[in-house]
Write an enzyme that holds these catalytic residues in place. Structure first.
Site, PDB file in Angstrom:
ATOM      1  N   GLU A 172      40.634  38.711  36.418  1.00  0.00           N
ATOM      2  CA  GLU A 172      42.063  38.944  36.735  1.00  0.00           C
ATOM      3  C   GLU A 172      42.945  38.698  35.504  1.00  0.00           C
ATOM      4  OE1 GLU A 172      42.091  38.113  41.506  1.00  0.00           O
ATOM      5  OE2 GLU A 172      42.797  36.490  40.244  1.00  0.00           O
ATOM      6  N   GLU A 364      36.214  41.743  44.368  1.00  0.00           N
ATOM      7  CA  GLU A 364      36.739  40.678  45.242  1.00  0.00           C
ATOM      8  C   GLU A 364      37.528  41.307  46.368  1.00  0.00           C
ATOM      9  OE1 GLU A 364      38.946  37.323  43.699  1.00  0.00           O
ATOM     10  OE2 GLU A 364      37.737  37.302  41.880  1.00  0.00           O
TER      11      GLU A 364
END
Ligand code: BG6
Length: 473
Positions: A172, A364
């Site tokens: 991320e 995810e």
């Protein structure tokens, strides 16, 4: 109409080292920033690790990974995403030689996956910068981090070149905008960090990521190296053109990261932003060339969507995964206030694929919820997590829709396939897994594992390559 997942689709689950392994100073491991974050993103880091930090023990994956991988294999996993704790390989981060015991641990872990035909998918840096690099160098603000990271990736690429094919450079990467310490190991408190230093740190990460792509492909041309972004579709709160433009600008904050990774240069909208903000990014000679080493695929996390408006009176924040925004009046929320939007996943897949025409990987997605371990009439302990099954099913149907739309998707790994310590709240109570772990936030529990109802459900999804999703029960 029938919807399908492609042959060879990589079904699996994901975790990160710092949220499961524990053993925070075993076999030569140094302290990472997570070891001083007992409250997740809330509160200040502590000076040294404190006992109330759930991550110091995690779910004891370091000692129990063989049993856990066996359970993943029982579900039929084709891929398992985890990260390498940088501080196991280079305990302080700036050493010249790697720690052999750390390298050996991941050798064994990957062998265990391969034994069951499970492909490892490895995040190189998942919110676990060695603490020394944060405290001594101010993390990624310092150019030296590029060299330390390059040494680290060279060590792991060389060591695991025949065991790992799929790599992600930074978890991320765009979350550094909101959480410079957790995401970028930047010790300077966020309120004192200048925009110039923040964007210089981002530049260093982007250079390091592109450099890793080059190093990796030189070591093994078959490596598939991807970027990993936190994706959250942003919808205009109203159709007012001001809201639409504000949404576009907010979107640019995040698309910047994948744009550089895929296109190999800074986009025009960022150059404009830097000009207007009087930010000068320092490029070392050769940086422009390095950035041209673009990624093989784009991976992302997806939990929810948010809204944006230009109207200051309506700009009130909601809850969400690290990058928050204005709540959408049409959506429901999880126990932790994250809005649930399965169609947002189809939208994201289409947006990313239309923009880049590169393979995508969902690494995810999942629901953090409070689970109750109960004993049924047969005396068996289990969790009836129908809410998790519903969440995943609704999202996967949208994934199938996106594949039908023409999106090229490599695989799907649910987040927290086994219960783990939350990144934002540092709680174990916020459970994502198919496997229940008997550990509570007060530190009690046996660490025993129990299959949840969703365990059996996911097994069927994988065995039928997604077709069980479309069978009414
Ligand atoms: C992502 C992270 O932000 O979301 C994970 O990559 C994290 O590390 C996951 O655990 C879920 O967030 P949380 O805060 O519920 O753990």
């Amino acid at each position: 109409m029938c919807l399908y997942f492609p042959k060879g689709f990589l079904w699996g689950g994901a975790v990160s080292a710092n949220q499961v392994e524990g053993a925070y100073q075993e076999d030569g491991k140094g302290w990472s920033i997570q070891d001083v974050m007992p409250n997740g993103i809330k509160g200040k880091p502590t000076n040294t690790p404190t006992e109330d930090n759930m991550k110091l023990i995690g779910i004891d994956f370091y000692h129990r990974y063989k049993d856990d991988i066996k359970l993943f294999a029982e579900m039929g996993f084709k891929v398992f995403r985890t990260s390498i704790a940088w501080s196991r390989i280079f305990p302080k981060g700036d050493e010249l030689e790697p720690n052999e015991a750390g390298l050996k641990f991941y050798d064994d872990l990957f062998d265990e996956c391969l034994k069951y035909g499970i492909e490892p998918l490895v995040t190189i840096s998942h919110y676990e910068t060695p603490l020394h690099l944060a405290r001594e160098y101010d993390g990624w603000v310092n150019r030296k981090l590029v060299g330390f990271y390059e040494r680290y990736v060279r060590s792991i690429f060389t060591r695991y070149k025949d065991k790992v094919r799929y790599w992600l450079t930074f978890n991320e990467i765009n979350s550094i905008l909101e959480f410079p310490f957790m995401s970028g190991g930047i010790n300077t408190p966020k309120e004192k960090l200048s925009k110039k230093d923040l964007y210089q740190a981002i530049h260093h990460e982007l250079v390091a990521s592109a450099s890793a792509v080059k190093i990796g492909h030189d070591i093994n041309p078959d490596f598939q190296i991807g970027c990993m972004v936190l994706s959250m579709p942003i919808y205009p709160l109203t159709p007012h053109p001001d809201d639409v433009i504000e949404t576009m600008k907010k979107d640019h904050d995040n698309t910047f990261f994948a744009d550089v990774h895929v296109r190999g240069s800074y986009p025009g909208y960022m150059k404009r932003y830097f000009k207007e903000e009087k930010i000068e990014i320092h490029f070392e000679p050769g940086d422009e060339e390095i950035l041209k080493n673009t990624v093989d695929f784009i991976s992302f996390s997806y939990y929810s969507s948010i809204c944006e408006t230009a109207d200051p009176a309506k700009k009130h924040g909601g809850e969400g995964n690290l990058l928050t925004g204005i709540p959408n009046p049409y959506l429901n929320s999880s126990d932790w206030g994250w809005q649930i939007d399965p169609q947002g996943l189809r939208y994201t897949l289409n947006m990313l694929y239309d923009r880049y025409q590169k393979p995508l990987f969902i690494v995810e997605n999942g629901l953090g919820a409070v689970d109750q371990l109960v004993v049924n009439e047969q005396g068996e302990k289990l969790v009836e997590d129908n809410y998790r099954i519903d969440y995943l099913k609704e999202h996967l149907i949208q994934v199938a829709e996106a594949i039908e739309d023409g999106v090229e998707l490599i695989g799907y790994t649910t987040w927290g396939c086994i219960d783990l310590v939350s990144a934002s709240t540092a709680q174990l109570k916020k459970r994502y897994g198919f496997i229940y772990v008997d550990r509570n936030d007060d530190g009690s529990g046996t660490l025993e594992r129990y299959r949840k109802k969703s365990f059996h459900w996911y097994k069927e999804v994988i065995a039928s390559n997604g077709q069980s999703l479309f069978i009414q029960k």
